[in-house]
Scaffold this motif. Sequence first.
Motif, PDB file in Angstrom:
ATOM      1  N   THR A  93       0.840  -1.199   0.000  1.00  0.00           N
ATOM      2  CA  THR A  93       0.000   0.000   0.000  1.00  0.00           C
ATOM      3  C   THR A  93       0.871   1.243   0.000  1.00  0.00           C
ATOM      4  O   THR A  93       1.776   1.391   0.839  1.00  0.00           O
ATOM      5  N   THR A  94       0.593   2.154  -0.934  1.00  0.00           N
ATOM      6  CA  THR A  94       1.392   3.373  -1.053  1.00  0.00           C
ATOM      7  C   THR A  94       0.765   4.556  -0.334  1.00  0.00           C
ATOM      8  O   THR A  94       1.394   5.605  -0.198  1.00  0.00           O
ATOM      9  N   ALA A  95      -0.483   4.402   0.116  1.00  0.00           N
ATOM     10  CA  ALA A  95      -1.148   5.486   0.843  1.00  0.00           C
ATOM     11  C   ALA A  95      -0.679   5.505   2.301  1.00  0.00           C
ATOM     12  O   ALA A  95      -0.202   4.504   2.837  1.00  0.00           O
ATOM     13  N   LEU A 114       7.917   6.325   3.127  1.00  0.00           N
ATOM     14  CA  LEU A 114       7.508   4.980   2.751  1.00  0.00           C
ATOM     15  C   LEU A 114       8.504   4.326   1.809  1.00  0.00           C
ATOM     16  O   LEU A 114       8.782   3.126   1.919  1.00  0.00           O
ATOM     17  N   ASP A 115       9.067   5.085   0.883  1.00  0.00           N
ATOM     18  CA  ASP A 115      10.046   4.517  -0.037  1.00  0.00           C
ATOM     19  C   ASP A 115      11.242   3.931   0.706  1.00  0.00           C
ATOM     20  O   ASP A 115      11.813   2.918   0.291  1.00  0.00           O
ATOM     21  N   GLU A 116      11.641   4.590   1.796  1.00  0.00           N
ATOM     22  CA  GLU A 116      12.768   4.090   2.579  1.00  0.00           C
ATOM     23  C   GLU A 116      12.404   2.779   3.271  1.00  0.00           C
ATOM     24  O   GLU A 116      13.197   1.823   3.286  1.00  0.00           O
ATOM     25  N   ALA A 155       1.306  -0.444  -4.914  1.00  0.00           N
ATOM     26  CA  ALA A 155       2.491  -0.398  -5.764  1.00  0.00           C
ATOM     27  C   ALA A 155       2.326  -1.354  -6.945  1.00  0.00           C
ATOM     28  O   ALA A 155       1.971  -2.519  -6.772  1.00  0.00           O
ATOM     29  N   SER A 156       2.587  -0.846  -8.137  1.00  0.00           N
ATOM     30  CA  SER A 156       2.470  -1.634  -9.355  1.00  0.00           C
ATOM     31  C   SER A 156       3.691  -2.550  -9.501  1.00  0.00           C
ATOM     32  O   SER A 156       4.689  -2.394  -8.794  1.00  0.00           O
ATOM     33  N   PRO A 157       3.631  -3.517 -10.431  1.00  0.00           N
ATOM     34  CA  PRO A 157       4.833  -4.320 -10.693  1.00  0.00           C
ATOM     35  C   PRO A 157       6.039  -3.464 -11.043  1.00  0.00           C
ATOM     36  O   PRO A 157       7.161  -3.767 -10.610  1.00  0.00           O
ATOM     37  N   THR A 158       5.820  -2.390 -11.795  1.00  0.00           N
ATOM     38  CA  THR A 158       6.928  -1.488 -12.124  1.00  0.00           C
ATOM     39  C   THR A 158       7.497  -0.828 -10.877  1.00  0.00           C
ATOM     40  O   THR A 158       8.716  -0.689 -10.724  1.00  0.00           O
ATOM     41  N   GLU A 159       6.607  -0.438  -9.961  1.00  0.00           N
ATOM     42  CA  GLU A 159       7.057   0.197  -8.727  1.00  0.00           C
ATOM     43  C   GLU A 159       7.793  -0.802  -7.835  1.00  0.00           C
ATOM     44  O   GLU A 159       8.811  -0.463  -7.214  1.00  0.00           O
ATOM     45  N   LEU A 160       7.299  -2.022  -7.760  1.00  0.00           N
ATOM     46  CA  LEU A 160       8.019  -3.052  -7.003  1.00  0.00           C
ATOM     47  C   LEU A 160       9.427  -3.232  -7.549  1.00  0.00           C
ATOM     48  O   LEU A 160      10.394  -3.350  -6.791  1.00  0.00           O
ATOM     49  N   ALA A 161       9.531  -3.273  -8.871  1.00  0.00           N
ATOM     50  CA  ALA A 161      10.845  -3.442  -9.489  1.00  0.00           C
ATOM     51  C   ALA A 161      11.752  -2.259  -9.196  1.00  0.00           C
ATOM     52  O   ALA A 161      12.944  -2.426  -8.909  1.00  0.00           O
ATOM     53  N   ARG A 162      11.206  -1.051  -9.257  1.00  0.00           N
ATOM     54  CA  ARG A 162      12.025   0.135  -9.002  1.00  0.00           C
ATOM     55  C   ARG A 162      12.544   0.168  -7.571  1.00  0.00           C
ATOM     56  O   ARG A 162      13.734   0.394  -7.334  1.00  0.00           O
ATOM     57  N   ALA A 180      14.001  -0.869   2.152  1.00  0.00           N
ATOM     58  CA  ALA A 180      14.724  -1.696   3.126  1.00  0.00           C
ATOM     59  C   ALA A 180      14.149  -3.106   3.189  1.00  0.00           C
ATOM     60  O   ALA A 180      14.898  -4.090   3.241  1.00  0.00           O
ATOM     61  N   MET A 181      12.837  -3.207   3.185  1.00  0.00           N
ATOM     62  CA  MET A 181      12.208  -4.519   3.310  1.00  0.00           C
ATOM     63  C   MET A 181      12.351  -5.332   2.019  1.00  0.00           C
ATOM     64  O   MET A 181      12.733  -6.503   2.048  1.00  0.00           O
ATOM     65  N   LEU A 182      12.051  -4.722   0.880  1.00  0.00           N
ATOM     66  CA  LEU A 182      12.080  -5.463  -0.381  1.00  0.00           C
ATOM     67  C   LEU A 182      13.495  -5.875  -0.764  1.00  0.00           C
ATOM     68  O   LEU A 182      13.715  -7.002  -1.217  1.00  0.00           O
ATOM     69  N   SER A 183      14.453  -4.982  -0.583  1.00  0.00           N
ATOM     70  CA  SER A 183      15.824  -5.351  -0.911  1.00  0.00           C
ATOM     71  C   SER A 183      16.333  -6.435   0.029  1.00  0.00           C
ATOM     72  O   SER A 183      17.123  -7.294  -0.361  1.00  0.00           O
TER      73      SER A 183
END
Length: 387
Positions: free
Chosen positions: A36-38, A100-102, A128-135, A106-109
């Motif tokens: 969730t990005t909100a 949130l990006d931070e 978050a879209s697949p593109t956002e997950l990848a980014r 941290a979690m995804l990486s």
Amino acid sequence: MTEPDIMAGLPAGVPGALAEHLASLPLVDNHVHGYTTAAMSRADFELALNEGSLDPVPAFMTQFDSQLGFALRRWCPVRLGLPAHTEADEYWRHRSALPLDEVAGAMLSGAGVERWIVDTGFASDQTASPTELARVSGTPSSEILRLEFLAERLLASGSTATSFADDFGNALRARGDAVVGFKTIAAYRTGFDIDWSRPGAAQLEAAVSAWIESGRRRLDDPVIISFIVHAAADLRMPVQFHVGFGDRDMDLHRSDPLLLLGLLRQPSMAGTPIVLLHCYPYHREAGYLAQAFDDVYFDVGLALHFVGSQSVQLVRESLELAPFAKILYSSDAYALPELHLLGSVLWRRAMAEALGGWVAAGEWSLPDAIRVAGMIGNGNSRRVYGV
């Protein structure tokens, strides 16, 4: 993985070489969603720690007091510069102060995933879209198309009872080049105890006509559900089935994968990879089906992080019967990026403890344990989805 103590606290008999291999093994997450990005309140966050309930958390309890909550407090604070087992209030205070990006980065990486295979059917403009997950993670993503949502969009945009079969087939083929597979949520819409025969043209037309006339928006007609699954299977791309554990609007007993035998036994299904997702508490039934049918695969995602420290038992049971070439890794993380991390961490540790115990007992060789970990962690998904 970059977490220095990812394998801390494992039983002494777990071979160091196996633990090191699993700690750094790149994973293919064969079923995952965006986070969730909100902006989230504490109440929203805690609600996301419960898969089954849509109600506010009662005042007498906190979702942090659960296997998932304890696992989160063990593994997620260290990704944000806090000590393991940080108290819930302090974790929330610290997390809320960060962009949130931070947090997500941290979690995804930290999950060590080399490819995300994303189901976008549960997405919104605040996911978050697949593109956002990848980014954010720095690793690529692929997409899964949800069958029921495609059918609902077609019917809402003017597809008729007489044109629906052709419209759906054309839409599937058009999207086929952009996705790596399909997913059905028949478990939620009809359950698996339906007639899985391929509908005839007149039967399908009558069902679509009745559904349109009913004015319902949610596709829950068993004839149409059976049709869209057969149409997807005809393309010989992987078809995922939600199985077992999920929201409370699903009748759990009707999502036993053994109820799919009527579908799996049909000759027309041969050659189409069928991926049974989640499966708990039917993971042993899924293991039987993966042994009995060449084209059936399964994972134990979603339950991994919800059972927390009990994930070792779950993983052991998932390895009882099925050939190891038929088992895949997934997290089924959704809403909270912490879940993308926890699925990975708990799977790695559970595999190290399960396989390491068998190596220590002389039942398995170390090279075989390392090889099987790689098959389940990434090799099987690469083969099934062609990624």
